[in-house]
Design a protein around this motif. Sequence first.
Motif, PDB file in Angstrom:
ATOM      1  N   ASN A   5       0.773  -1.134   0.281  1.00 39.37           N
ATOM      2  CA  ASN A   5       0.211  -0.039   0.041  1.00 39.37           C
ATOM      3  C   ASN A   5       0.736   1.192  -0.051  1.00 39.37           C
ATOM      4  OD1 ASN A   5      -2.222  -1.720  -0.116  1.00 39.37           O
ATOM      5  ND2 ASN A   5      -2.674  -1.412   2.143  1.00 39.37           N
ATOM      6  N   ASP A  72      -5.701  -2.692   5.816  1.00 40.08           N
ATOM      7  CA  ASP A  72      -5.906  -2.155   4.772  1.00 40.08           C
ATOM      8  C   ASP A  72      -5.832  -0.646   4.943  1.00 40.08           C
ATOM      9  OD1 ASP A  72      -6.635  -4.594   3.554  1.00 40.08           O
ATOM     10  OD2 ASP A  72      -8.764  -4.372   4.024  1.00 40.08           O
ATOM     11  N   PHE A  73      -5.414  -0.090   5.697  1.00 38.69           N
ATOM     12  CA  PHE A  73      -5.358   1.622   6.172  1.00 38.69           C
ATOM     13  C   PHE A  73      -3.819   1.934   6.061  1.00 38.69           C
ATOM     14  CE2 PHE A  73      -9.430   0.094   7.612  1.00 38.69           C
ATOM     15  CZ  PHE A  73     -10.270   1.411   7.372  1.00 38.69           C
ATOM     16  N   TRP A  98      -5.923   6.736   4.003  1.00 36.64           N
ATOM     17  CA  TRP A  98      -6.550   5.959   2.827  1.00 36.64           C
ATOM     18  C   TRP A  98      -6.861   4.463   3.180  1.00 36.64           C
ATOM     19  CZ3 TRP A  98      -6.994   8.077  -1.822  1.00 36.64           C
ATOM     20  CH2 TRP A  98      -6.264   9.268  -2.170  1.00 36.64           C
ATOM     21  N   ARG A  99      -8.020   3.868   2.482  1.00 37.09           N
ATOM     22  CA  ARG A  99      -8.433   2.526   2.757  1.00 37.09           C
ATOM     23  C   ARG A  99      -7.942   1.839   1.557  1.00 37.09           C
ATOM     24  NH1 ARG A  99     -12.584  -0.660   1.562  1.00 37.09           N
ATOM     25  NH2 ARG A  99     -14.183   1.216   1.201  1.00 37.09           N
ATOM     26  N   ARG A 101      -8.384  -1.533  -1.092  1.00 36.79           N
ATOM     27  CA  ARG A 101      -9.207  -2.413  -1.637  1.00 36.79           C
ATOM     28  C   ARG A 101      -8.543  -3.098  -2.988  1.00 36.79           C
ATOM     29  NH1 ARG A 101     -14.460  -0.537  -2.430  1.00 36.79           N
ATOM     30  NH2 ARG A 101     -14.227  -0.875  -4.498  1.00 36.79           N
ATOM     31  N   GLU A 107     -10.825   4.619  -0.676  1.00 35.46           N
ATOM     32  CA  GLU A 107     -11.389   5.744   0.287  1.00 35.46           C
ATOM     33  C   GLU A 107     -10.307   6.597   0.848  1.00 35.46           C
ATOM     34  OE1 GLU A 107     -14.577   5.696   4.049  1.00 35.46           O
ATOM     35  OE2 GLU A 107     -13.967   3.847   3.111  1.00 35.46           O
TER      36      GLU A 107
END
Length: 120
Positions: A5, A72-73, A98-99, A101, A107
């Motif tokens: 990420n 996921d963050f 941020w999230r 996926r 998001e």
Amino acid sequence: MPNINKQILEKANAAISQGDFEGFLALCTEDTVWTFEGGRTLRGKAAVREWMKTAYQEPPRFRVHRMIAEGDFLAALGDITLKDEAGNAAQHSYCDVWRFREGKMAELHAFVVESGTGAG
């Protein structure tokens, strides 16, 4: 996952710095939701694209000071310099949460505070 990420966000930030909005948006989900705390919420890539056209009349200059990831963050803390409505450089401090996926930015919750002018 957290390191992936971080790499995705670094790639997205590089695209924005070069004015490559479509390169940035390719790293977002189609149904991405951006919430500017205390302000507006953008829903979907089309809304983000339209917002970028006015908010980023020229590519922003920014520095990420720290990234903190869990699951996921990913939170990114830094500063960004944008042109204001009069065309003057305005410095802001920010924390973007941020999230992710499926390997894309799904998001955003953005906390942005103006911190000065003329910085670069």
